[in-house]
Write a protein that holds these residues in place. Structure first.
Motif, PDB file in Angstrom:
ATOM      1  N   MET A 181      49.939  -4.513 -27.607  1.00 43.64           N
ATOM      2  CA  MET A 181      48.851  -4.176 -28.494  1.00 43.64           C
ATOM      3  C   MET A 181      47.856  -3.304 -27.747  1.00 43.64           C
ATOM      4  N   LYS A 182      47.453  -2.241 -28.377  1.00 41.95           N
ATOM      5  CA  LYS A 182      46.429  -1.401 -27.787  1.00 41.95           C
ATOM      6  C   LYS A 182      45.063  -1.956 -28.179  1.00 41.95           C
ATOM      7  N   PHE A 183      44.272  -2.219 -27.175  1.00 47.67           N
ATOM      8  CA  PHE A 183      42.967  -2.843 -27.385  1.00 47.67           C
ATOM      9  C   PHE A 183      42.056  -1.974 -28.242  1.00 47.67           C
ATOM     10  N   GLU A 184      42.261  -0.645 -28.227  1.00 50.76           N
ATOM     11  CA  GLU A 184      41.392   0.210 -29.022  1.00 50.76           C
ATOM     12  C   GLU A 184      41.523  -0.069 -30.517  1.00 50.76           C
ATOM     13  N   TYR A 185      42.686  -0.598 -30.955  1.00 49.36           N
ATOM     14  CA  TYR A 185      42.823  -0.929 -32.375  1.00 49.36           C
ATOM     15  C   TYR A 185      41.905  -2.090 -32.750  1.00 49.36           C
ATOM     16  N   VAL A 186      41.777  -3.050 -31.855  1.00 50.21           N
ATOM     17  CA  VAL A 186      40.847  -4.163 -32.102  1.00 50.21           C
ATOM     18  C   VAL A 186      39.419  -3.631 -32.194  1.00 50.21           C
ATOM     19  N   LEU A 187      39.045  -2.762 -31.251  1.00 56.34           N
ATOM     20  CA  LEU A 187      37.697  -2.186 -31.286  1.00 56.34           C
ATOM     21  C   LEU A 187      37.487  -1.384 -32.563  1.00 56.34           C
ATOM     22  N   LEU A 188      38.494  -0.624 -32.968  1.00 56.15           N
ATOM     23  CA  LEU A 188      38.404   0.179 -34.184  1.00 56.15           C
ATOM     24  C   LEU A 188      38.199  -0.711 -35.406  1.00 56.15           C
ATOM     25  N   ALA A 189      38.953  -1.816 -35.470  1.00 49.86           N
ATOM     26  CA  ALA A 189      38.813  -2.737 -36.598  1.00 49.86           C
ATOM     27  C   ALA A 189      37.430  -3.387 -36.623  1.00 49.86           C
ATOM     28  N   LEU A 190      36.899  -3.710 -35.452  1.00 51.31           N
ATOM     29  CA  LEU A 190      35.555  -4.289 -35.394  1.00 51.31           C
ATOM     30  C   LEU A 190      34.503  -3.297 -35.869  1.00 51.31           C
TER      31      LEU A 190
END
Length: 197
Positions: free
Chosen positions: A1-10
């Motif tokens: 999982m790319k952590f930037e996707y979590v940041l993007l969703a937040l």
């Protein structure tokens, strides 16, 4: 999982500063990512800005350094939807952080994609259980040190298997329950009787 996707969703949920994102990861986000240093978050935000996923406004702070508050761009929204709807490949380890992150952010964005995510995970876990649940787990020893207690070793491995089996069964039950909830979830539009929903 790319952590930037979590940041993007937040950031899709509401504009946030790098500091806000770091605090979220340290508290609510612990189950998704155990270690994320603030410097890593700021590096990713810089890359996400350069890639056009997010933009920021400077929020002046009296007596403190100004804060960059990041918001989603149209390109960032496209990238988020691509991630939410992309195929998911389960890992051998259940309750993987990739699944948890994807599910946590997919469910409120696209209920049908979340159901598909659960279906993929359930199919994989059921096949994993069928392959492994009743296999011969007898330990084979050869040339072991004299101090090794073979009977205790077998007992420990049998107990670990029993614990793992119980944990996987609990996980499958949870997935089935969440799938049912998603299938029967009433959106605000359906509660108002809006037939276009």
């Amino acid at each position: 999982m790319k952590f930037e996707y979590v940041l993007l969703a937040l950031i899709a949920g509401r504009p946030r500063s790098g500091f806000d994102l770091g605090r979220w990861v340290e508290s609510e986000g612990q189950f998704l990512r155990s270690r994320a240093h603030h410097s890593q978050i700021y590096r990713l935000l810089g890359r996400m800005t350069a890639d056009g996923w997010v933009a920021f406004d400077v929020d002046p702070r009296e007596g403190r350094p100004d804060a960059k508050v990041y918001r989603l761009t149209p390109r960032g929204r496209e990238v988020l939807w691509e991630w939410v709807r992309s195929p998911y490949e389960p890992t051998s380890r259940f309750q993987d952080p990739d699944f948890l992150a994807r599910f946590a952010f997919t469910a409120p964005l696209d209920r049908h994609a979340a159901i598909a995510l659960i279906d993929t995970e359930l199919a994989y876990r059921r096949a994993q259980i069928a392959r492994n649940r009743d296999r011969d787990r007898t330990l084979r020893f050869e040339g072991q040190p004299p101090e090794m207690d073979r009977e205790l070793a077998q007992e420990v491995f049998d107990e670990l298997h029993a614990y793992g089996s119980s944990a996987v069964d609990t996980w499958v039950d949870w997935l089935e329950g969440m799938r049912h909830r998603l299938e029967h979830h009433r959106t605000p539009d359906t509660e108002r009787g809006d037939s276009s929903a």
